[in-house]
Design an enzyme around this catalytic site. Structure first.
Site, PDB file in Angstrom:
ATOM      1  N   LYS A 244       0.129  14.422   1.204  1.00 32.01           N
ATOM      2  CA  LYS A 244      -1.168  14.710   0.578  1.00 32.01           C
ATOM      3  C   LYS A 244      -1.328  16.210   0.277  1.00 32.01           C
ATOM      4  O   LYS A 244      -2.234  16.622  -0.415  1.00 32.01           O
ATOM      5  CB  LYS A 244      -2.310  14.203   1.467  1.00 32.01           C
ATOM      6  CG  LYS A 244      -2.385  12.667   1.551  1.00 32.01           C
ATOM      7  CD  LYS A 244      -3.477  12.237   2.507  1.00 32.01           C
ATOM      8  CE  LYS A 244      -3.577  10.737   2.715  1.00 32.01           C
ATOM      9  NZ  LYS A 244      -4.351  10.036   1.662  1.00 32.01           N
TER      10      LYS A 244
ATOM     11  N   LYS B   1     -14.592   7.976  -4.997  1.00 31.92           N
ATOM     12  CA  LYS B   1     -15.911   8.251  -4.398  1.00 31.92           C
ATOM     13  C   LYS B   1     -16.461   9.576  -4.907  1.00 31.92           C
ATOM     14  O   LYS B   1     -17.641   9.688  -5.238  1.00 31.92           O
ATOM     15  CB  LYS B   1     -15.797   8.309  -2.873  1.00 31.92           C
ATOM     16  CG  LYS B   1     -15.348   7.016  -2.212  1.00 31.92           C
ATOM     17  CD  LYS B   1     -14.999   7.286  -0.739  1.00 31.92           C
ATOM     18  CE  LYS B   1     -14.148   6.183  -0.156  1.00 31.92           C
ATOM     19  NZ  LYS B   1     -13.546   6.597   1.148  1.00 31.92           N
TER      20      LYS B   1
ATOM     21  N   THR C  73      -8.713   6.373  -2.771  1.00 31.63           N
ATOM     22  CA  THR C  73     -10.054   5.883  -3.081  1.00 31.63           C
ATOM     23  C   THR C  73     -11.063   7.017  -2.897  1.00 31.63           C
ATOM     24  O   THR C  73     -12.138   6.974  -3.477  1.00 31.63           O
ATOM     25  CB  THR C  73     -10.454   4.692  -2.173  1.00 31.63           C
ATOM     26  OG1 THR C  73     -10.186   5.048  -0.804  1.00 31.63           O
ATOM     27  CG2 THR C  73      -9.670   3.445  -2.541  1.00 31.63           C
TER      28      THR C  73
ATOM     29  N   LYS D 229      -9.431  13.696   3.773  1.00 27.62           N
ATOM     30  CA  LYS D 229      -8.537  12.550   3.836  1.00 27.62           C
ATOM     31  C   LYS D 229      -7.636  12.757   5.049  1.00 27.62           C
ATOM     32  O   LYS D 229      -7.655  13.837   5.646  1.00 27.62           O
ATOM     33  CB  LYS D 229      -7.692  12.444   2.564  1.00 27.62           C
ATOM     34  CG  LYS D 229      -7.031  13.780   2.170  1.00 27.62           C
ATOM     35  CD  LYS D 229      -6.266  13.710   0.853  1.00 27.62           C
ATOM     36  CE  LYS D 229      -7.150  13.629  -0.366  1.00 27.62           C
ATOM     37  NZ  LYS D 229      -7.041  12.401  -1.100  1.00 27.62           N
ATOM     38  N   ARG D 230      -6.854  11.745   5.452  1.00 25.58           N
ATOM     39  CA  ARG D 230      -5.920  11.946   6.553  1.00 25.58           C
ATOM     40  C   ARG D 230      -5.013  13.147   6.255  1.00 25.58           C
ATOM     41  O   ARG D 230      -4.709  13.425   5.094  1.00 25.58           O
ATOM     42  CB  ARG D 230      -5.072  10.681   6.764  1.00 25.58           C
ATOM     43  CG  ARG D 230      -5.844   9.526   7.387  1.00 25.58           C
ATOM     44  CD  ARG D 230      -6.416   9.877   8.730  1.00 25.58           C
ATOM     45  NE  ARG D 230      -5.378  10.035   9.720  1.00 25.58           N
ATOM     46  CZ  ARG D 230      -5.088   9.140  10.664  1.00 25.58           C
ATOM     47  NH1 ARG D 230      -5.798   8.028  10.764  1.00 25.58           N
ATOM     48  NH2 ARG D 230      -4.121   9.371  11.518  1.00 25.58           N
TER      49      ARG D 230
ATOM     50  N   HIS E 175       0.789  -1.232   0.000  1.00 30.24           N
ATOM     51  CA  HIS E 175       0.000   0.000   0.000  1.00 30.24           C
ATOM     52  C   HIS E 175       0.812   1.268   0.000  1.00 30.24           C
ATOM     53  O   HIS E 175       0.244   2.365   0.013  1.00 30.24           O
ATOM     54  CB  HIS E 175      -0.943   0.037   1.210  1.00 30.24           C
ATOM     55  CG  HIS E 175      -2.112  -0.885   1.089  1.00 30.24           C
ATOM     56  ND1 HIS E 175      -3.275  -0.526   0.466  1.00 30.24           N
ATOM     57  CD2 HIS E 175      -2.286  -2.159   1.483  1.00 30.24           C
ATOM     58  CE1 HIS E 175      -4.126  -1.532   0.498  1.00 30.24           C
ATOM     59  NE2 HIS E 175      -3.546  -2.550   1.112  1.00 30.24           N
TER      60      HIS E 175
HETATM   61  C1  LIG Z   1     -12.294   6.806   1.430  1.00 28.32           C
HETATM   62  C2  LIG Z   1     -11.863   7.227   2.784  1.00 28.32           C
HETATM   63  C3  LIG Z   1     -10.512   7.475   3.032  1.00 28.32           C
HETATM   64  C4  LIG Z   1      -9.449   7.399   1.969  1.00 28.32           C
HETATM   65  O1  LIG Z   1      -9.362   8.653   1.351  1.00 28.32           O
HETATM   66  P1  LIG Z   1      -8.119   9.047   0.412  1.00 28.32           P
HETATM   67  O2  LIG Z   1      -8.533  10.352  -0.157  1.00 28.32           O
HETATM   68  O3  LIG Z   1      -8.028   7.982  -0.638  1.00 28.32           O
HETATM   69  O4  LIG Z   1      -6.925   9.121   1.279  1.00 28.32           O
HETATM   70  C5  LIG Z   1     -10.155   7.877   4.308  1.00 28.32           C
HETATM   71  N1  LIG Z   1     -11.066   8.013   5.291  1.00 28.32           N
HETATM   72  C6  LIG Z   1     -12.373   7.793   5.077  1.00 28.32           C
HETATM   73  C7  LIG Z   1     -13.341   7.993   6.191  1.00 28.32           C
HETATM   74  C8  LIG Z   1     -12.817   7.381   3.826  1.00 28.32           C
HETATM   75  O5  LIG Z   1     -14.124   7.140   3.629  1.00 28.32           O
END
Ligand SMILES: *Cc1c(COP(=O)(O)O)cnc(C)c1O
Length: 825
Positions: free
Chosen positions: A570, A676, A672, A564-565, A373
């Protein structure tokens, strides 16, 4: 019993009518659970009581499909796929289960007839946040898809008493508080006090010759902890298959061994008990890095050892021939956290079942596969040999033996190449010798996969290039996906209904059918409905922001979302630099016409990651100034959304116009969140990184705003050296923005607050190359503004994004795993 029929109804918020019979039956079931499970009467029941009653009624329906599924796997002797993951970021379960079972409308109606508002009741569910971010959420999406496409998939993980912390913002700073998510009970789980396995730690190894004259090893004098199973049924869409997620909870052996109590030292025994139970107490909240923590190491082995015992005992119920194990069992390692499986399976097969070493190795490699990952060096797990030998002495011996044989093979093929041997060794030599878990996972697996094409390419050319040469073809790409049931049907019922009206409901389980929407891009009625849905979703978020934060945002403005985190790679800071530049432009030219924007940033920082926490404070400091500056008018808002979790994501993703995916090229394995948002009609502003690249291949570059260095260019900068200070000097707007932040414009109470943060971008060398990408980023934002100002063009692009995101269903991802790794479809 009602039988399986009721659970087979067509589903979804978009589905037609629920039968009167169904509603009546559900009402009875909910009423009955309220009394007999929750122990309340309707007159005194709270919304939470109603939630628990409804959840139990729904769980009954899920369970009806669960037993037949599991029995079917036994009867057909199906190949089982075990997905081992330290994290399952599930979120709430009620709505998702209702959609998968086709009972959404029926339960809504049933609750309404019982005088309860569905939304209010559903809001009482505490989400299962047993994960940090993308990795854990992927595990949850893959479980949904395995059950949907009919793979005999079993998740294995840890039932943490405390999952991901709750984030509060106090005076702009992140404050963490523990989330006792089990306090009111977890209606979705089944405790299995009878499914309990010992897990050992410490002790020593003895070597002896057995009666046949073979050299043997035994691990003795170890301490024991028990792992007890909790099962969570995982219904697939359409209710055909209901798989199982088994989570292990640590229990003291003392609880099961009365003699300790009878021996008289009651208090000591109970104290000891608490100590062993800390193993499943809490999820480590550092996304990607957890260096050297003994408890973490023990957690990893704890769930590996319990899962392997369970897997093998299930296999032994119907098989005696160990050679059959790889035909019947696939073990997928979600990152290296469960990589100890490789040593543990060897230990059990060789030490306990007396298989010959070489046979055991064939079998182990036949079963295991590993998903990587991350390429970030600080995130690649290693454990000190010292810790390893104290906690798992026999496993260390096995690692040494595997390494010896592996290196012998390498030496034979590449005589004299000691550099190569050092690079691929399972042990990093030096003053602090460490076991490289990724190398153990690679040699112990028959397949290794990356999670997006660019990431897999970089795996092969960088961190695993030696392994790629040694075993060509072992490393493959399986691009991530997300489940459209949660991320479209459940989270965006308005858009889902429009899509279903337009193209039918086949897309729920065949997301490529979204392509049919392309026929509607010139249909004015469809476009108008599409726009109105996005606006309604944005109004919902505006209401939430007003309620939670007291900030008024304009729902007609461009919603620019980065959730995101919080991580340097990022580049939330790059986003903030753009906000500051916009603000500075407005200040310099108060009459400037500027596309109104609402910039929404959300995410948690690891509690020990000071720079990430400082970035959160900076978002809040900037937003305080910008949002309260009368000069700005409606042109700009900045909002920090607290406690970003799955439920918040479900609310925000459908409301995004612009999806920020701006990591330094080569750092985000897949992402991911990008998927979404795009499948809910956001346009991506992003770098050539992770799955952005493949999203671009699908939706077309003209329907995104891509910018910045490529991964190759980033690599070249890193080799040749990059002069960040020169780049800053050359860009007036950039240096002005950095100065504003660095000299306390947004933090007058503490002008130096951001000095060190800004220094990382200049004298610090700007490792993530924000300053290199800055100008292109701002230009891409200007393109986004111009496009948004032309609603027809924007809407067309947004619709085409939705229509072309079919590839990113986790159903496709799982089908690829099943065919290319598991041989299980
Ligand atoms: C999808 C998701 C992530 C991953 O987000 P990235 O933008 O791909 O880092 C992290 N936290 C939550 C709650 C998510 O639903």
């Amino acid at each position: 019993m009602a039988g399986g029929k009721k659970t087979m109804n067509k589903a979804g918020p978009a589905a037609a009518h629920s039968s009167h019979e169904d509603v009546e039956e559900l009402k009875t079931a909910i009423r009955s659970h309220l009394i007999y499970t929750v122990g309340k009467e309707a007159v005194s029941a709270t919304a939470r009581d109603w939630f628990l009653a409804a959840a139990h009624a729904v769980r009954d329906r899920v369970t009806q499909g669960w037993m037949p599924t599991l029995n079917g796997y036994y009867r057909e002797d199906s190949k089982r796929v075990y997905y081992l993951s330290m994290e399952f970021l599930i979120g709430r379960t009620l709505v998702n289960s209702l959609i998968n079972l086709g009972l959404y409308d029926a339960v809504r109606e049933a609750l309404a007839e019982l005088g309860q508002d569905f939304e209010e009741v559903a809001a009482w569910e505490v989400e299962a946040a047993l994960g940090n971010g993308g990795l854990g959420r992927l595990a949850a999406c893959l479980l949904d898809s395995m059950a949907t496409i009919g793979v005999a998939g079993f998740g294995y993980g840890i039932r943490y008493d405390y999952g991901m912390f709750t984030q509060h913002i106090e005076h702009g700073w992140q404050v963490e508080s523990p989330e006792n998510w089990l306090r009111y009970g977890n209606p979705w789980e089944f405790p299995r006090p009878g499914v309990i396995f010992p897990v050992r730690f410490g002790g020593r190894v003895i070597h002896f010759r057995d009666s046949r004259g073979f050299n043997c090893s035994q691990w003795v004098d170890a301490e024991e902890v028990m792992a007890m199973a909790y099962d969570v049924p995982v219904p697939g869409f359409g209710g055909k298959k209901v798989n199982n997620l088994r989570l292990w909870s640590a229990k003291s052996t003392r609880e099961f061994d009365l003699k300790y109590f009878n021996a008289g030292n009651y208090i000591e025994a109970v104290r000891d008990k608490n100590e062993s139970e800390t193993l499943s107490k809490v999820l480590y909240p550092s996304d990607m890095t957890e260096r050297g923590k003994e408890l973490r190491f023990k957690q990893e082995y704890f769930f590996v050892a319990a899962s392997i015992q369970d897997i093998l005992s299930r296999f032994r119920k119907s098989h005696s021939d160990w050679e059959k194990l790889p035909d019947k069992v696939a073990i997928q390692l979600n990152d290296t956290h469960p990589a100890m499986v490789v040593a543990e399976l060897m230990r059990v097969l060789v030490d306990e079942h007396e298989l010959a070493w070489d046979r055991a190795w064939e079998i182990t490699r036949g079963c295991c596969a590993y998903t990587n990952h991350t390429l970030l060096p600080e995130a690649l797990e290693t454990w000190s040999v010292d810790l390893f030998s104290r906690v798992l002495p026999r496993h260390l011996e096995i690692v040494y033996q595997l390494n010896h044989e592996f290196l012998q093979g390498v030496r034979y093929r590449h005589p004299g190449d000691t550099e190569l041997l050092n690079r691929v060794s399972l042990i990093a030599e030096g003053a602090d010798r460490r076991v490289r878990m990724a190398h153990l996972a690679v040699i112990g697996s028959h397949k290794v996969n990356g999670v997006a094409a660019i990431h897999t390419g970089l795996m092969k050319s960088t961190i695993f290039s030696d392994f790629e040469h040694l075993s060509p073809g072992k490393i493959i790409n399986l691009t991530n996906g997300v489940t459209p049931r949660r991320w479209m049907l459940a989270s965006n019922p308005r858009l889902s209904a429009l899509i279903t009206q337009s193209i039918g409901d086949g897309w729920y389980t065949d997301l490529d059918q979204l392509r049919k929407l392309e026929a509607f891009v010139d249909d004015p009625a469809f476009c108008a409905a599409f726009v109105e849905i996005k606006n309604a979703n944005k109004r919902d978020v505006a209401v939430m922001i007003a309620q939670r934060l007291g900030i008024e945002v304009d729902p007609t403005s461009l919603f620019d979302v980065q959730v995101k985190r919080i991580h340097e790679y990022k580049r939330q800071l790059l986003n903030l630099l753009h906000v500051v530049v916009r603000y500075a432009r407005i200040r310099a030219n108060p009459l400037l016409e500027s596309q109104p924007r609402t910039v929404i940033i959300g995410g948690k920082a690891a509690p020990g990651y000071h720079l990430a926490k400082l970035i959160i404070k900076l978002v809040n400091d900037i937003s305080e100034v910008v949002n309260n500056d009368p000069l700005v008018g409606r042109r700009l808002r900045l909002v920090f959304l607290p406690n970003y979790n799955v439920s918040t994501a479900e609310l925000v993703m459908p409301a995004a116009d612009l999806s920020e995916q701006i990591s330094t090229a080569g750092t985000e394995a897949s992402g991911t969140g990008n998927m979404k948002m795009a499948m809910n009609g956001a346009l991506t502003i992003g770098t050539w990184d992770g799955a952005n690249v493949e999203i671009c291949e699908e939706v077309g570059e003209e329907n995104m705003f891509l910018f910045g260095l490529t991964a190759q260019e980033v690599a070249r900068h890193r080799v040749d050296g990059y002069d960040a200070c020169a780049a800053v000097r050359a860009d007036k707007e950039l240096s002005a923005a950095l100065d504003m932040i660095g000299t306390g414009f947004f933090s007058p109470d503490e002008p130096d607050r951001y000095r060190a943060l800004i220094d990382t971008l200049t004298v610090g060398g700007d490792h993530y190359l924000l300053t290199a990408d800055f100008a292109q980023y701002v230009a891409a934002q200007e393109r986004a503004d111009r496009t948004f100002a032309d609603p027809e063009t924007w809407t067309r692009k947004a619709i085409l994004n939705v229509a072309r995101m079919g590839k990113f269903s986790s159903d496709r991802t799982v089908a690829e795993y099943a065919r290319q790794i598991w041989q299980a479809l």
